[in-house]
Motif scaffolding. Sequence first.
Motif, PDB file in Angstrom:
ATOM      1  N   LEU B 395       0.840  -1.202   0.000  1.00  0.00           N
ATOM      2  CA  LEU B 395       0.000   0.000   0.000  1.00  0.00           C
ATOM      3  C   LEU B 395       0.876   1.255   0.000  1.00  0.00           C
ATOM      4  N   VAL B 396       1.928   1.246   0.848  1.00  0.00           N
ATOM      5  CA  VAL B 396       2.814   2.413   0.920  1.00  0.00           C
ATOM      6  C   VAL B 396       3.441   2.681  -0.451  1.00  0.00           C
ATOM      7  N   LYS B 397       3.781   1.621  -1.155  1.00  0.00           N
ATOM      8  CA  LYS B 397       4.367   1.772  -2.496  1.00  0.00           C
ATOM      9  C   LYS B 397       3.386   2.442  -3.455  1.00  0.00           C
ATOM     10  N   ARG B 398       2.109   2.091  -3.329  1.00  0.00           N
ATOM     11  CA  ARG B 398       1.103   2.688  -4.214  1.00  0.00           C
ATOM     12  C   ARG B 398       0.859   4.159  -3.888  1.00  0.00           C
ATOM     13  N   ILE B 399       1.114   4.531  -2.633  1.00  0.00           N
ATOM     14  CA  ILE B 399       1.028   5.959  -2.278  1.00  0.00           C
ATOM     15  C   ILE B 399       2.211   6.677  -2.908  1.00  0.00           C
ATOM     16  N   ASP B 401       4.048   5.815  -5.534  1.00  0.00           N
ATOM     17  CA  ASP B 401       4.047   5.946  -7.002  1.00  0.00           C
ATOM     18  C   ASP B 401       2.772   6.643  -7.490  1.00  0.00           C
ATOM     19  N   GLN B 402       2.054   7.230  -6.521  1.00  0.00           N
ATOM     20  CA  GLN B 402       0.898   8.066  -6.807  1.00  0.00           C
ATOM     21  C   GLN B 402      -0.287   7.321  -7.413  1.00  0.00           C
ATOM     22  N   THR B 403      -0.305   5.998  -7.283  1.00  0.00           N
ATOM     23  CA  THR B 403      -1.469   5.260  -7.766  1.00  0.00           C
ATOM     24  C   THR B 403      -2.688   5.633  -6.932  1.00  0.00           C
ATOM     25  N   VAL B 404      -2.446   5.903  -5.633  1.00  0.00           N
ATOM     26  CA  VAL B 404      -3.560   6.225  -4.758  1.00  0.00           C
ATOM     27  C   VAL B 404      -3.134   7.397  -3.858  1.00  0.00           C
ATOM     28  N   SER B 405      -4.067   8.285  -3.565  1.00  0.00           N
ATOM     29  CA  SER B 405      -3.736   9.429  -2.711  1.00  0.00           C
ATOM     30  C   SER B 405      -3.648   8.969  -1.260  1.00  0.00           C
ATOM     31  N   GLY B 406      -2.940   9.731  -0.446  1.00  0.00           N
ATOM     32  CA  GLY B 406      -2.793   9.389   0.967  1.00  0.00           C
ATOM     33  C   GLY B 406      -4.143   9.276   1.649  1.00  0.00           C
ATOM     34  N   LYS B 407      -5.072  10.126   1.232  1.00  0.00           N
ATOM     35  CA  LYS B 407      -6.378  10.138   1.874  1.00  0.00           C
ATOM     36  C   LYS B 407      -7.178   8.874   1.513  1.00  0.00           C
ATOM     37  N   LEU B 408      -7.200   8.560   0.227  1.00  0.00           N
ATOM     38  CA  LEU B 408      -7.949   7.371  -0.204  1.00  0.00           C
ATOM     39  C   LEU B 408      -7.257   6.095   0.268  1.00  0.00           C
ATOM     40  N   LYS B 410      -6.395   5.406   3.053  1.00  0.00           N
ATOM     41  CA  LYS B 410      -7.029   4.984   4.302  1.00  0.00           C
ATOM     42  C   LYS B 410      -8.217   4.069   4.023  1.00  0.00           C
ATOM     43  N   ASP B 411      -8.986   4.419   2.986  1.00  0.00           N
ATOM     44  CA  ASP B 411     -10.110   3.544   2.606  1.00  0.00           C
ATOM     45  C   ASP B 411      -9.587   2.206   2.089  1.00  0.00           C
ATOM     46  N   VAL B 412      -8.482   2.307   1.304  1.00  0.00           N
ATOM     47  CA  VAL B 412      -7.891   1.071   0.773  1.00  0.00           C
ATOM     48  C   VAL B 412      -7.457   0.172   1.934  1.00  0.00           C
ATOM     49  N   PHE B 413      -6.829   0.801   2.959  1.00  0.00           N
ATOM     50  CA  PHE B 413      -6.344   0.011   4.089  1.00  0.00           C
ATOM     51  C   PHE B 413      -7.505  -0.680   4.799  1.00  0.00           C
ATOM     52  N   GLU B 414      -8.571   0.065   5.009  1.00  0.00           N
ATOM     53  CA  GLU B 414      -9.720  -0.527   5.708  1.00  0.00           C
ATOM     54  C   GLU B 414     -10.244  -1.745   4.951  1.00  0.00           C
ATOM     55  N   ALA B 415     -10.319  -1.606   3.601  1.00  0.00           N
ATOM     56  CA  ALA B 415     -10.797  -2.736   2.792  1.00  0.00           C
ATOM     57  C   ALA B 415      -9.807  -3.899   2.844  1.00  0.00           C
ATOM     58  N   MET B 416      -8.514  -3.577   2.855  1.00  0.00           N
ATOM     59  CA  MET B 416      -7.498  -4.649   2.962  1.00  0.00           C
ATOM     60  C   MET B 416      -7.701  -5.409   4.258  1.00  0.00           C
ATOM     61  N   GLY B 480     -12.741  12.418  -5.192  1.00  0.00           N
ATOM     62  CA  GLY B 480     -11.633  12.389  -4.219  1.00  0.00           C
ATOM     63  C   GLY B 480     -10.371  11.791  -4.788  1.00  0.00           C
ATOM     64  N   LYS B 481     -10.335  11.540  -6.087  1.00  0.00           N
ATOM     65  CA  LYS B 481      -9.213  10.780  -6.635  1.00  0.00           C
ATOM     66  C   LYS B 481      -8.129  11.626  -7.297  1.00  0.00           C
ATOM     67  N   ALA B 482      -8.391  12.947  -7.418  1.00  0.00           N
ATOM     68  CA  ALA B 482      -7.378  13.788  -8.068  1.00  0.00           C
ATOM     69  C   ALA B 482      -6.108  13.853  -7.230  1.00  0.00           C
ATOM     70  N   ASN B 483      -4.963  13.842  -7.882  1.00  0.00           N
ATOM     71  CA  ASN B 483      -3.700  13.999  -7.165  1.00  0.00           C
ATOM     72  C   ASN B 483      -3.684  15.399  -6.552  1.00  0.00           C
ATOM     73  N   PRO B 484      -3.584  15.492  -5.236  1.00  0.00           N
ATOM     74  CA  PRO B 484      -3.761  16.796  -4.567  1.00  0.00           C
ATOM     75  C   PRO B 484      -2.751  17.849  -5.015  1.00  0.00           C
ATOM     76  N   ALA B 485      -1.488  17.457  -5.186  1.00  0.00           N
ATOM     77  CA  ALA B 485      -0.467  18.442  -5.557  1.00  0.00           C
ATOM     78  C   ALA B 485      -0.749  19.001  -6.951  1.00  0.00           C
ATOM     79  N   GLN B 486      -1.079  18.079  -7.859  1.00  0.00           N
ATOM     80  CA  GLN B 486      -1.383  18.519  -9.229  1.00  0.00           C
ATOM     81  C   GLN B 486      -2.604  19.417  -9.244  1.00  0.00           C
ATOM     82  N   LEU B 487      -3.614  19.025  -8.502  1.00  0.00           N
ATOM     83  CA  LEU B 487      -4.858  19.776  -8.457  1.00  0.00           C
ATOM     84  C   LEU B 487      -4.597  21.200  -7.975  1.00  0.00           C
TER      85      LEU B 487
END
Lengths: 96, 497
Positions: B395-399, B401-408, B410-416, B480-487
Amino acid sequence: MSLTRRDVEGIAHLARLQVTEQELPVYVDSLSKILSFVEQLSAADTAAVEPMAHPLEGEVQRLRPDEVAESDRHEKYQANAPQVKAALYVVPRVIE
Amino acid sequence: MTTTATNVNTGSNYVQGATGEWEVVIGLEIHAQLATKSKIFSASATAFGAEPNAQANLVDLGYPGVLPVLNREAVRMAVKFGLGVGAKVSRRSVFARKNYFYPDLPKGYQISQYERPIVEDGTVEVLLDDGAWKTVGITRAHLEEDAGKSLHEGLGAASGIDLNRAGTPLLEIVSEPDLRSAKEAVAYLKKIHTLVRYLEICDGNMQEGSFRCDANVSVRRVGQPKFGTRCEIKNVNSFRFVEKAINYEVMRQIDLLEGGGQVVQETRLYDANKDETRSMRSKEEANDYRYFPDPDLLPVELDAAFLDEVRRTLPELPDEKAARFQQQYGLSAYDAGVLTASRELADYYEAVVREVGGEPKLCANWTMGDLSGFLNKENLEIGQSKVDAPRLAGLVKRILDQTVSGKLAKDVFEAMWTEGRDADAVIEAKGLRQITDTSAIERAIDEVMAANPKQLAEYRSGKDKLFGFFVGQTMKATGGKANPAQLNELLKKKLGG
């Protein structure tokens, strides 16, 4: 050294011995005599003597390896017990 | 650091009474069951939860004519503890008989150590709530045998005795009266708990009674040099209860003294249901233990080779590990302390860092944050985690490499956690992949700007605060999926016109 009645009552209680009123003064007297006898030892100068925990000079405790070598034989042991229930030794109620 | 509502923070731990300030003085006696396979003086098993009396043999039962033979492993573990707290390990120690009558003590005495314990004069460093370190002295640690258990349920006017525990090796660890509040006492207790598990000499299971503690508590007026009369609180079997029992006892003693009474030196029992301590007078009369050297056991002599052998088995200890974590991973003292509280947690964290290949701070945040949160919520140990270290690393790797935002994430972790799947599977299945495509984000911004002309005009006329509004709206538009820095960057450009 002489003991008081209270000392003897205390010692008797710690040893769970019942001592009657008549017996008490006898024990006060005889135990005091024993102590006085032993007290002669304090006349010896022991300042340079290392306290001894065991009379077997030079011998030390042997250690055993940490291995389980006993099996469950509680039925056999409990055949000696006055009362047993559900594999427990039954005793007069002790609760705080 | 306040302990109760009536405590006043004076920059120390003084407790405010009705007539002035009081200082609390606490010393702990910790009993740690040593994790040997067999008993300290016999070859019976020590496993927890066996059928009653299935593990009590003739030595444990105190039959006439039997002789105790000391378990080498119990000695080795006691020495290991001594070396772990920088104590003096006695090359020669002696066992003594502690005499008292109780049904769970078949011999009428407990084999313990009195004048020459195996360990003396150690110290541990304890990290307090305010970030300061406190050195707590360990007066001594000695080997002894545990007693059996009395059971009172379902036996009417009688009690039942299970002697399986009789003869289980204990290390009694006695602290100096160095502790000055319930919180300090708990911090010290936790430190010893951590230490015995690092050293692998005790499983630390408080519920099963493998790790228990008695607290000696007294109070004195601030500035008074002499200690007050102490009470010993027994039967406290959790960290929380230790704190509550001490706080109750402190207030009881202060109330008593301020009301003109005297503290009686006695043993008191903590009742967790009522949150109070009460006197155990029946134990008092037996307080003369008439110790003498046990003639059945010779003095224990340890040679230098034995001590060296034990020293070589010492693991990296919690303080050393925490210092390394700060240095190697750039963690704060607090983070390093939390992550090294147990060897298992520290190993988990290091496995995550290794798998991720860096980013120790981010790995620490996830281990201490979401992971620990879920563990606490479900009351699980790190070894029972539903997300293992490689998966958390995934999961940390996906954060990263920007596959998933730090905020989302958390949802991914809960589902994991709840579904037992890895990060990639969850991200795919739930469509949580982060949007990093510039044109897609720009499209969303355009839509938001078109839908909010009034706010746009206000922003452009100088109301900078509205920037947050646009961030929120655009984020919402992208689920909620936009990359925050880019946005942020794109928004700034577009809103600027």
